[in-house]
Scaffold this motif. Structure first.
Motif, PDB file in Angstrom:
ATOM      1  N   HIS A 191       0.833  -1.209   0.000  1.00  0.00           N
ATOM      2  CA  HIS A 191       0.000   0.000   0.000  1.00  0.00           C
ATOM      3  C   HIS A 191       0.867   1.258   0.000  1.00  0.00           C
ATOM      4  O   HIS A 191       0.619   2.199  -0.771  1.00  0.00           O
ATOM      5  N   GLU A 192       1.872   1.281   0.866  1.00  0.00           N
ATOM      6  CA  GLU A 192       2.712   2.467   0.997  1.00  0.00           C
ATOM      7  C   GLU A 192       3.572   2.691  -0.251  1.00  0.00           C
ATOM      8  O   GLU A 192       3.822   3.827  -0.650  1.00  0.00           O
ATOM      9  N   ARG A 195       1.211   3.990  -3.295  1.00  0.00           N
ATOM     10  CA  ARG A 195       0.243   5.073  -3.109  1.00  0.00           C
ATOM     11  C   ARG A 195       0.655   6.377  -3.782  1.00  0.00           C
ATOM     12  O   ARG A 195      -0.177   7.239  -4.056  1.00  0.00           O
ATOM     13  N   SER A 196       1.956   6.548  -4.085  1.00  0.00           N
ATOM     14  CA  SER A 196       2.395   7.808  -4.693  1.00  0.00           C
ATOM     15  C   SER A 196       2.276   7.803  -6.213  1.00  0.00           C
ATOM     16  O   SER A 196       2.581   8.809  -6.859  1.00  0.00           O
ATOM     17  N   ARG A 198       0.841   8.308  -9.850  1.00  0.00           N
ATOM     18  CA  ARG A 198      -0.046   9.387 -10.269  1.00  0.00           C
ATOM     19  C   ARG A 198      -0.137   9.416 -11.800  1.00  0.00           C
ATOM     20  O   ARG A 198       0.547   8.671 -12.499  1.00  0.00           O
ATOM     21  N   TYR A 217      -4.229  -5.528  -6.634  1.00  0.00           N
ATOM     22  CA  TYR A 217      -4.450  -4.324  -5.828  1.00  0.00           C
ATOM     23  C   TYR A 217      -3.663  -3.138  -6.389  1.00  0.00           C
ATOM     24  O   TYR A 217      -4.213  -2.039  -6.565  1.00  0.00           O
ATOM     25  N   CYS A 218      -2.386  -3.352  -6.684  1.00  0.00           N
ATOM     26  CA  CYS A 218      -1.554  -2.262  -7.200  1.00  0.00           C
ATOM     27  C   CYS A 218      -2.083  -1.756  -8.537  1.00  0.00           C
ATOM     28  O   CYS A 218      -2.032  -0.549  -8.825  1.00  0.00           O
ATOM     29  N   VAL A 221      -5.055   0.534  -7.848  1.00  0.00           N
ATOM     30  CA  VAL A 221      -4.608   1.843  -7.367  1.00  0.00           C
ATOM     31  C   VAL A 221      -4.108   2.680  -8.533  1.00  0.00           C
ATOM     32  O   VAL A 221      -4.419   3.872  -8.646  1.00  0.00           O
ATOM     33  N   HIS A 225      -5.692   6.270  -9.761  1.00  0.00           N
ATOM     34  CA  HIS A 225      -4.858   7.480  -9.788  1.00  0.00           C
ATOM     35  C   HIS A 225      -4.549   7.947 -11.206  1.00  0.00           C
ATOM     36  O   HIS A 225      -3.722   8.828 -11.404  1.00  0.00           O
TER      37      HIS A 225
END
Length: 294
Positions: A191-192, A195-196, A198, A217-218, A221, A225
């Motif tokens: 997750h960490e 998360r950045s 974009r 999951y990745c 995300v 984003h």
């Protein structure tokens, strides 16, 4: 002969694209049949309806219904599409599988001494490379290279069997001027680490059946984003492929219940070389003073 084979393979690809488009609407039993056929393209022409049904855990009538769902009168008509594409490979594929079975059943002590195991595995790798070459989608490959070329950051995710491939891609891409990040998940920090991501970034996701949950999951995300995604997987029916910006498919050869990684590494090396060539070409073009008047 090569043109005929290419046309026949295109017919299989067209059929499997139709299956992929309808996959979510299929009943559960027909989804199982679809996944089996996608995973066994080269051998489905020789499979009996009852064998496919047993492998999928469905009644043989479900295999027939699957064929009828996509416009065939019966399963033998659907098999004809694959027979036309893979018929020339059929004899060698069958004999190869028989040799593997004979080696296992015989428990031949000479396997360790004579290199038979190595030769069988090398043969499986060679078969996988042949299939990769025959099925490579040039348009998708070019789209993948262009995405990587334009990316601000490149994130790479692959778990378990795919982790060595992900690590290699990161190693190779770090020889370019791109900012590259391995989503390793060390300490459970998927997750960490993702998360950045974009808009303007690209996430490379590598996963094969049964498809890692962490990779899925990745990928979600990245899509949330608004980053672009490049998926390297084994099937058009893969849950990772359906919403990816670009998809590249790899069917690995296998021997003694072990699947090779040869074709996947080869594809990733080709991606790196194509990207490095493009980036270097751009540098040469931007620094070229010309020397000639138009």
């Amino acid at each position: 002969m090569a043109d005929e084979t290419s046309e026949a393979l295109a017919g299989v690809d067209e059929l499997m694209q139709r299956v992929a488009l309808d996959y979510e609407a299929l009943p559960r039993q027909l989804k199982s049949v679809a996944s089996y056929i996608e995973q066994h393209r080269a051998s489905v022409m020789m499979d009996r309806t009852s064998d496919i049904a047993a492998s999928c855990g469905v009644h043989p009538s479900a295999v027939v219904r699957f064929a009828q769902r996509f416009g065939f009168s019966g399963f033998s008509d659907l098999q004809a599409v694959f027979r036309q594409a893979y018929g020339a490979q059929g004899a060698s594929a069958t004999s190869y599988q028989q040799r593997i079975r004979q080696l296992i059943d015989a428990k031949d002590a000479s396997l360790d001494m004579g290199g038979a195991v190595a030769r069988e595995f090398i043969g499986a790798c060679r078969s996988g490379l042949d299939e990769l070459e025959a099925g490579l989608d040039g348009a998708q490959f070019d789209a993948a290279v262009q995405m990587l070329e334009a990316a601000d950051n490149i994130y790479v995710i692959g778990v378990r069997r795919s982790f060595p491939v992900a690590s290699y891609i990161v190693y190779a891409l770090q020889h370019t001027r791109k900012r590259v990040h391995l989503v390793s998940g060390f300490g459970g920090m998927y997750h960490e680490q993702i998360r950045s991501v974009r808009k303007g970034d690209v996430v490379i996701a590598i996963s094969f059946a049964p498809y890692g949950k962490e990779t899925q999951y990745c990928l979600r995300v990245a899509q949330e984003h608004h980053a672009k995604t490049l998926v390297i997987t084994d099937s058009q029916l893969s849950p990772l492929a359906r919403h990816a910006s670009a998809q590249l498919y790899v069917k690995e050869g296998s021997a003694f219940a072990f699947r090779s990684l040869t074709s996947t590494f080869c594809l990733c090396q080709a991606l790196f070389i194509a990207l490095a060539y493009r980036l270097e070409l751009n540098v040469e073009e931007s620094t070229d003073t010309g020397g000639y008047d138009d």
